[in-house]
Motif scaffolding. Structure first.
Motif, PDB file in Angstrom:
ATOM      1  N   ILE A  20       0.881  -1.164   0.000  1.00  0.00           N
ATOM      2  CA  ILE A  20       0.000   0.000   0.000  1.00  0.00           C
ATOM      3  C   ILE A  20       0.919   1.213   0.000  1.00  0.00           C
ATOM      4  O   ILE A  20       1.201   1.818   1.024  1.00  0.00           O
ATOM      5  N   ASP A  21       1.430   1.521  -1.182  1.00  0.00           N
ATOM      6  CA  ASP A  21       2.503   2.504  -1.300  1.00  0.00           C
ATOM      7  C   ASP A  21       2.149   3.716  -2.152  1.00  0.00           C
ATOM      8  O   ASP A  21       2.998   4.523  -2.464  1.00  0.00           O
TER       9      ASP A  21
ATOM     10  N   GLU B 241      -5.113  15.753  -4.075  1.00  0.00           N
ATOM     11  CA  GLU B 241      -4.547  15.901  -2.727  1.00  0.00           C
ATOM     12  C   GLU B 241      -3.032  16.082  -2.806  1.00  0.00           C
ATOM     13  O   GLU B 241      -2.460  16.902  -2.096  1.00  0.00           O
ATOM     14  N   HIS B 242      -2.373  15.303  -3.672  1.00  0.00           N
ATOM     15  CA  HIS B 242      -0.930  15.484  -3.849  1.00  0.00           C
ATOM     16  C   HIS B 242      -0.627  16.924  -4.256  1.00  0.00           C
ATOM     17  O   HIS B 242       0.260  17.568  -3.677  1.00  0.00           O
TER      18      HIS B 242
ATOM     19  N   VAL C 178       1.251  11.938   1.062  1.00  0.00           N
ATOM     20  CA  VAL C 178       0.118  11.229   0.460  1.00  0.00           C
ATOM     21  C   VAL C 178       0.214   9.732   0.751  1.00  0.00           C
ATOM     22  O   VAL C 178      -0.795   9.090   1.073  1.00  0.00           O
ATOM     23  N   MET C 179       1.398   9.170   0.667  1.00  0.00           N
ATOM     24  CA  MET C 179       1.561   7.746   0.971  1.00  0.00           C
ATOM     25  C   MET C 179       1.177   7.457   2.416  1.00  0.00           C
ATOM     26  O   MET C 179       0.571   6.425   2.710  1.00  0.00           O
ATOM     27  N   GLY C 180       1.481   8.372   3.325  1.00  0.00           N
ATOM     28  CA  GLY C 180       1.056   8.213   4.716  1.00  0.00           C
ATOM     29  C   GLY C 180      -0.455   8.251   4.840  1.00  0.00           C
ATOM     30  O   GLY C 180      -1.062   7.418   5.517  1.00  0.00           O
TER      31      GLY C 180
ATOM     32  N   ILE D  94      -3.524   5.333   6.074  1.00  0.00           N
ATOM     33  CA  ILE D  94      -4.363   5.518   7.258  1.00  0.00           C
ATOM     34  C   ILE D  94      -5.654   4.734   7.162  1.00  0.00           C
ATOM     35  O   ILE D  94      -6.016   4.006   8.073  1.00  0.00           O
ATOM     36  N   SER D  95      -6.373   4.854   6.058  1.00  0.00           N
ATOM     37  CA  SER D  95      -7.677   4.216   5.948  1.00  0.00           C
ATOM     38  C   SER D  95      -7.618   2.705   6.092  1.00  0.00           C
ATOM     39  O   SER D  95      -8.301   2.147   6.936  1.00  0.00           O
TER      40      SER D  95
END
Length: 158
Positions: A49-50, A115-116, A143-145, A149-150
């Protein structure tokens, strides 16, 4: 192998008399590969999930998605993902080839790219000395962080 999944047979506890194209979706399993006698699913991109759905899975794809201005990703004239002629008609240009498969995926790809770019813009105001590459990489890490989260809070813990 295939499996018919019941989609609607009337009431909550009604049984379907037969599976037909009107009341089922047919899902077909991938062919998979065998590793040490165990069937495995083939993954041509990444299992992590990157954020690769946003940034691509290799440098060439990643560079194709970048604007190389202010650390941002490319957008179309309408402010959404760029589009191009594909095998089945017009398709979105995104980090994952499935971005045009259905409206949900299309909207999620658009949201992550926007968002990025929002984060890159904010970083450029906070740290005006950063060049395009630094802005891109810092926005990408954030964004990767967020991308993690979800699933990590809403799925893996249950």
């Amino acid at each position: 192998d295939s499996k018919a999944i019941d989609t609607n047979c009337g009431g909550e506890y009604d049984e379907c008399p037969t599976n037909t194209s009107e009341n089922t979706f047919i899902f077909t399993r991938s062919l998979g590969i065998e590793v040490d006698g165990v069937r495995q699913h083939r993954n041509d991109t990444t299992s992590f999930i990157d954020g690769s759905v946003v940034y691509g899975s290799n440098e060439e794809q990643s560079n194709d998605l970048r604007s190389f201005e202010g650390g941002k990703l490319r957008l179309g004239l309408d402010g959404l993902l760029p589009i191009r002629e594909g095998i089945k008609g017009m398709e979105f240009v995104a980090g994952d080839s499935r971005a045009t498969v259905n409206p949900y995926l299309s909207s999620m790809h658009n949201l992550w790219v926007l968002e990025h770019n929002r984060i890159a813009e904010k970083l450029s105001l906070e740290e005006p000395n950063l060049n395009d590459e630094k802005l891109y990489q810092k926005a990408r890490v954030k964004v990767m962080g967020l991308f993690n989260i979800s699933p990590s809070t809403n799925f893996y813990q249950h």
